[in-house]
Design a protein around this motif. Structure first.
Motif, short mmCIF file in Angstrom:
data_model
loop_
_atom_site.label_atom_id
_atom_site.label_comp_id
_atom_site.label_asym_id
_atom_site.label_seq_id
_atom_site.Cartn_x
_atom_site.Cartn_y
_atom_site.Cartn_z
N THR B 25 33.47 54.23 13.43
CA THR B 25 33.16 54.71 14.78
C THR B 25 32.31 53.66 15.46
N PHE B 26 32.88 53.07 16.49
CA PHE B 26 32.16 52.03 17.22
C PHE B 26 31.70 52.59 18.56
N LYS B 27 30.41 52.50 18.78
CA LYS B 27 29.86 53.08 20.02
C LYS B 27 29.95 52.04 21.15
N LEU B 28 30.89 52.29 22.04
CA LEU B 28 31.16 51.38 23.15
C LEU B 28 30.94 52.14 24.46
N VAL B 29 31.18 51.46 25.56
CA VAL B 29 31.04 52.11 26.87
C VAL B 29 32.22 51.68 27.73
N ASP B 30 32.71 52.61 28.57
CA ASP B 30 33.91 52.28 29.36
C ASP B 30 33.54 51.77 30.76
N GLN B 31 34.57 51.54 31.57
CA GLN B 31 34.36 50.93 32.89
C GLN B 31 33.63 51.85 33.87
N ASP B 32 33.46 53.11 33.48
CA ASP B 32 32.67 54.03 34.31
C ASP B 32 31.27 54.23 33.75
N GLY B 33 30.95 53.50 32.71
CA GLY B 33 29.63 53.63 32.09
C GLY B 33 29.53 54.79 31.13
N LYS B 34 30.65 55.42 30.81
CA LYS B 34 30.64 56.57 29.89
C LYS B 34 30.75 56.09 28.45
N PRO B 35 29.94 56.69 27.54
CA PRO B 35 30.04 56.29 26.13
C PRO B 35 31.38 56.67 25.52
N VAL B 36 31.87 55.78 24.68
CA VAL B 36 33.16 56.01 24.01
C VAL B 36 32.98 55.68 22.53
N ASP B 37 33.33 56.61 21.66
CA ASP B 37 33.35 56.34 20.22
C ASP B 37 34.76 55.90 19.85
N PHE B 38 34.91 54.60 19.63
CA PHE B 38 36.24 54.06 19.32
C PHE B 38 36.37 53.89 17.82
#
Lengths: 143, 188
Positions: B25-38
């Motif tokens: 689980t990689f904690k990233l952030v999307d183009q809207d600034g929302k956190p994404v667990d990839f």
């Protein structure tokens, strides 16, 4: 009769194709401070090779001739000092290969916009072309 | 040390890979600034993942364009609801949330199911390691006082199934759209 021949000769001179023809030009949109690539077909109609040695554009801080290529399964890029277009031949600058690099854009280039760029050749001089910003080549028929 | 656990299916498959990513689980952030667990967050959906940097002039825009064409085709056919497109940056130091948003906007990408992801460099490096992406900064120079650099990088689009298993890898810039669409259809 002599007058007719002279007129015919003048007509041939008038309608002769330019030494260098640049067609199917396009570039991808991108934002200020970023980079983009220009693609084109460069046709040399003359009997002698000509050399593209520079490209002038006010769109970017640096403009260079580049080539993308694959090595050991990775995509790499290198600067090319000049590009020879052989006599009566066409050189294609296309995605994944030869292109003009616009490095550090001075402004946003938005889809649908057109901007003039000058291709500088040793023999033919500067050939100015208006280049549309698009996400695909003008020759792409589908999608 | 991250290790990729591999589950080998005993039966024949249309896919060359069957590698379990569920342990990651990689904690990233999307183009809207929302956190994404990839990729955990996308379990239950098919993921088409590309690996890019937005300053790339040639190869990465081709990759994103190919993903966009797949997205458009699926949407047109009503097959896009359970598919997510993610373009993950290996250049997070320049690829900010705002820049990713602008990059998507300038390409008129339908952002409904297309996420551009960035994050902490150590985390994006780990993503690249697990996804077998090599990205090495090169050709750095100063342009009017600003640093300019490019990457030598793997040219890749990856397909992850609904269970979180990596199933296939394609060339990103030379991807065959029909092949990807057919493979997505096989996973449904």
């Amino acid at each position: 009769m002599t007058t007719l021949k002279l007129l015919a000769a003048l007509f041939v001179i008038t309608v002769a194709a330019p030494k260098i023809e640049i067609t199917e030009v396009w570039m991808r949109p991108n934002g200020e401070g970023m980079n983009t690539a220009v693609f084109a077909k460069i046709k040399n109609n003359s009997d002698k090779p000509d050399t593209l040695f520079a490209v002038e554009s006010g769109l970017a801080k640096v403009v260079e001739i580049h080539e993308s290529y694959e090595k050991d399964g990775k995509m790499k890029m290198r600067k090319i000092d000049y590009l020879v277009v052989p006599a009566k031949k066409t050189v294609e600058m296309k995605p994944g290969g030869l292109h003009i690099m616009l490095i550090k854009l001075k402004q946003d280039i938005k889809k649908g916009e057109k901007h003039e760029i000058g291709f500088k050749f040793r023999k033919a001089g500067t050939v100015k072309v208006k280049i549309p910003a698009s996400d695909k080549s003008p020759s792409t028929k589908n999608h | 040390m991250l290790l990729l656990s591999t589950f080998q299916s005993g039966c024949k498959s249309d896919f060359e890979l069957n590698e379990n990513l569920k342990g990651f689980t990689f904690k990233l952030v999307d183009q809207d600034g929302k956190p994404v667990d990839f990729p955990t967050q996308f379990e239950g959906k098919i993921v088409v993942a590309g690996f890019i940097f937005t300053h790339c002039p040639d190869i990465c825009p081709l990759t994103v364009n190919n993903m966009q064409l797949v997205q458009k085709e699926l949407t047109k056919n009503g097959d896009g609801d359970d598919v997510v497109f993610v373009a993950i940056s290996f250049d997070p130091e320049r690829d900010s949330v705002a820049l990713l948003k602008k990059f998507a906007g300038m390409r008129e990408i339908d952002e409904t199911n297309f996420r551009f992801l960035t994050g902490d460099k150590k985390i994006t490096d780990s993503v690249m390691s697990v996804m077998r992406i090599v990205a090495v900064p090169e050709d750095s120079s100063l342009v009017e006082g600003d640093i300019s650099y490019f990457f030598t990088h793997t040219d890749r689009i990856s397909l992850i199934d609904q269970r979180g298993f990596l199933r296939k890898e394609y060339s990103g810039s030379k991807a065959n759209m029909e092949e990807i669409i057919n493979d997505i259809g096989k996973l449904k």
